[in-house]
Scaffold this motif. Structure first.
Motif, PDB file in Angstrom:
ATOM      1  N   GLU A   1      26.033  47.788  29.630  1.00 49.60           N
ATOM      2  CA  GLU A   1      25.937  46.817  30.622  1.00 49.60           C
ATOM      3  C   GLU A   1      26.675  45.596  30.442  1.00 49.60           C
ATOM      4  N   LYS A   2      26.620  45.269  28.996  1.00 50.92           N
ATOM      5  CA  LYS A   2      27.429  44.204  28.431  1.00 50.92           C
ATOM      6  C   LYS A   2      28.880  44.368  27.717  1.00 50.92           C
ATOM      7  N   THR A   3      29.406  45.394  28.219  1.00 52.24           N
ATOM      8  CA  THR A   3      30.701  45.828  27.625  1.00 52.24           C
ATOM      9  C   THR A   3      31.643  45.686  28.709  1.00 52.24           C
ATOM     10  N   PHE A   4      32.779  45.126  28.535  1.00 54.01           N
ATOM     11  CA  PHE A   4      33.958  45.025  29.611  1.00 54.01           C
ATOM     12  C   PHE A   4      35.279  44.351  29.027  1.00 54.01           C
ATOM     13  N   ILE A   5      36.195  44.854  29.598  1.00 62.17           N
ATOM     14  CA  ILE A   5      37.582  44.438  29.099  1.00 62.17           C
ATOM     15  C   ILE A   5      38.053  43.556  30.368  1.00 62.17           C
ATOM     16  N   SER A   6      38.442  42.250  30.068  1.00 64.00           N
ATOM     17  CA  SER A   6      38.785  41.291  30.976  1.00 64.00           C
ATOM     18  C   SER A   6      40.227  40.706  30.769  1.00 64.00           C
ATOM     19  N   ARG A   7      40.962  40.179  31.489  1.00 62.11           N
ATOM     20  CA  ARG A   7      42.267  39.638  31.551  1.00 62.11           C
ATOM     21  C   ARG A   7      42.266  38.134  31.520  1.00 62.11           C
ATOM     22  N   ALA A   8      42.992  37.488  30.496  1.00 58.97           N
ATOM     23  CA  ALA A   8      42.968  36.011  30.710  1.00 58.97           C
ATOM     24  C   ALA A   8      43.348  35.259  31.871  1.00 58.97           C
ATOM     25  N   PRO A   9      42.741  34.277  32.126  1.00 60.02           N
ATOM     26  CA  PRO A   9      42.004  33.344  31.175  1.00 60.02           C
ATOM     27  C   PRO A   9      40.606  33.959  31.011  1.00 60.02           C
ATOM     28  N   PHE A  10      39.742  33.439  30.024  1.00 63.02           N
ATOM     29  CA  PHE A  10      38.550  33.884  29.622  1.00 63.02           C
ATOM     30  C   PHE A  10      37.536  32.959  29.923  1.00 63.02           C
TER      31      PHE A  10
ATOM     32  N   GLU B   1      40.443  40.577  26.577  1.00 62.90           N
ATOM     33  CA  GLU B   1      39.284  40.310  25.855  1.00 62.90           C
ATOM     34  C   GLU B   1      38.324  41.473  25.829  1.00 62.90           C
ATOM     35  N   LEU B   2      37.915  42.097  24.845  1.00 62.31           N
ATOM     36  CA  LEU B   2      36.874  43.317  24.640  1.00 62.31           C
ATOM     37  C   LEU B   2      35.839  42.453  24.480  1.00 62.31           C
ATOM     38  N   ARG B   3      34.664  42.252  25.466  1.00 64.95           N
ATOM     39  CA  ARG B   3      33.506  41.848  25.027  1.00 64.95           C
ATOM     40  C   ARG B   3      32.438  42.772  24.947  1.00 64.95           C
TER      41      ARG B   3
END
Length: 484
Positions: free
Chosen positions: A219-228, A90-92
């Motif tokens: 500050e609100k930008t990150f890439i995370s791995r599942a599960p989200f 996910e790119l948030r």
């Protein structure tokens, strides 16, 4: 053609962060609204180009306002869950200070392409140029930023947002990178099948924003791995808290709920915990014997979190006969003294409105502090209070009376000058200097309606209860009878 300015109105967000809303002068706001209404179908066509938007404005059929603002946010979150089911990353991200950063010339870029817009800068056949001009004339010719809080700004911001969506999908398609997810105004949740794809998505997103003179919120930008994660855990704790039906145990539960809100607010300083939690207190049934404690806890929460003042008003109004006016007056005095010098317009204006609702007097010293603060909305309410005898008649207003001229109707004082002259609170011939405002006044148009009040429900106080012993921790509901 006159250039005008908006009234500034500072609103609390979370913690020490605030947002400055703009109340635009009607002289150009009417023109802007007419342009949008006339070209609404063409604007909707721009929206339909986006495959990612979950925040397309819809006409409010209730006519409470022009468009439905943020009722679709829960729908956005559900759509994100549905879109992410088979992805790994996910790119948030978030557009930093979106509305205040919008370059008005980028509106025709978004609608007609930058190449066409630059070669036809003064062409009024391009809708984007007309919208751009209306916005600029409504903020003293400034090209950076659009007013926060208006329906027209939401419509304009979504035009730009949809153009960003289109550009992002186009760039990723060139690299054969699939993208899923959605954008809600400036809040983006995008999903990818690999980390490298997510990184490419971020790279292109930053470049597209830069071309429009916008930036990501790092500050609100990150890439995370599942599960989200899609839900905060704190709201589940608030919703699952059980208030017991026994008078004694309810008193303990009220104190524990208060402590829970404060602890969660400290753990999650970037979330509106107290604002969320106070809304539950508006609905639970309170024993009359526990009113004094309940009232004190609500006042204490309001002192700590001024953004819940509308909720305080709702709670006190629905239980008006039980309100301790001396305590309420003391709370309002503390709030006014705390927020006036900080320029916190929201808190000051709501405190004054609550004082007006309960016929509580404002001292001359506090009133003069408000006049000197140049807080436009609060001064309007203050003048209303003076006309009602809740503020001393000898209040000094000479400092603001200097603005009562033709210029006062076009600068940031326009709302104060218009309302005070229209209602006769301050004797002035200012309205005769600009024919537009004279016509509004002759038609009886007013922007401040002291006859309106927030909607409240029935009293949530219980005077009779079923006699039954209840053990600590029991969650059963009780039968109740409302006091009013």
């Amino acid at each position: 053609m006159y250039e005008t300015e908006s009234v500034r109105f500072s609103i609390p967000k979370v913690g020490i962060h605030r947002r400055v809303n703009g109340i635009p002068n009607p002289y150009h706001q009417i023109k802007l609204s007419q342009v949008i209404a006339k070209n609404w179908r063409k604007i909707q066509k721009e929206y339909r180009r986006s495959l990612l938007s979950a925040s397309v404005p819809e006409v409010d059929k209730t006519r409470k306002r022009s468009i439905i603002q943020f009722a679709k946010y829960e729908e956005f979150r559900e759509k994100c869950i549905e879109a992410s089911f088979d992805t790994f990353f996910e790119l948030r991200t978030d557009i930093s200070k979106y509305f205040p950063s919008i370059y008005t010339h980028s509106i025709p870029w978004a609608m007609h392409s930058k190449a066409i817009a630059k070669t036809r800068r003064k062409d009024k056949l391009l809708i984007g140029n007309v919208i751009d001009e209306c916005l600029r004339f409504g903020q003293s010719g400034q090209t950076k930023g659009i007013p926060i809080g208006t329906d027209t700004s939401r419509i304009v911001a979504e035009i730009i947002g949809c153009s960003i969506d289109v550009a992002l999908c186009k760039e990723l398609k060139r690299e054969d990178v699939p993208i899923k997810g959605h954008r809600f105004v400036d809040d983006c949740h995008f999903f990818f099948y690999s980390q490298s794809d997510a990184e490419k998505g971020l790279k292109h997103f930053e470049k597209i924003l830069s071309d429009l003179s916008l930036n990501i919120n790092e500050e609100k930008t990150f890439i995370s791995r599942a599960p989200f994660f899609f839900e905060n855990t704190w709201n589940n704790q608030i919703n699952s808290f059980a208030f017991r039906r026994d008078v004694r145990y309810q008193k303990l539960d009220l104190r524990n709920y208060f402590n829970l809100l404060l602890n969660l607010a400290r753990q999650y300083p970037n979330d509106s915990v107290v604002k969320y939690g106070i809304k539950r207190l508006r609905k639970i049934k309170i024993h009359k014997e526990n009113w004094n404690l309940f009232e004190s806890l609500v006042y204490a929460l309001t002192i700590a979190e001024g953004s819940i003042l509308p909720d305080l008003l709702a709670i006190t109004l629905q239980n008006k006969k039980l309100v301790t006016l001396k305590k309420l007056g003391s709370v309002l005095k503390s709030l006014l003294e705390q927020h006036i010098y900080k320029g916190n317009h929201f808190e000051v204006s709501w405190a004054l409105w609550i004082a007006r609702t309960f016929n509580l007097k404002i001292s001359r010293q506090v009133a003069e502090m408000i006049v000197q603060s140049k807080d436009i909305l609060s001064i309007i309410i203050l003048l209303d209070l003076r006309s009602s005898g809740l503020v001393p008649k000898r209040l000094k207003t000479k400092e603001i009376e200097l603005e009562f001229s033709q210029y006062g109707l076009t600068n940031e004082y326009w709302l104060l000058v218009y309302e005070a002259a229209h209602k006769g609170w301050i004797l002035s011939t200012a309205l005769t200097t600009i024919d537009f405002f004279k016509k509004l006044s002759d038609l009886g148009v007013s922007f401040y309606d002291n006859g309106r009040q927030i909607e409240v429900g029935e009293s949530n106080i219980i005077v009779k209860a079923e006699r039954k012993s209840v053990e600590p921790g029991e969650k059963a509901e009780m039968r109740q009878v409302s006091i009013y």
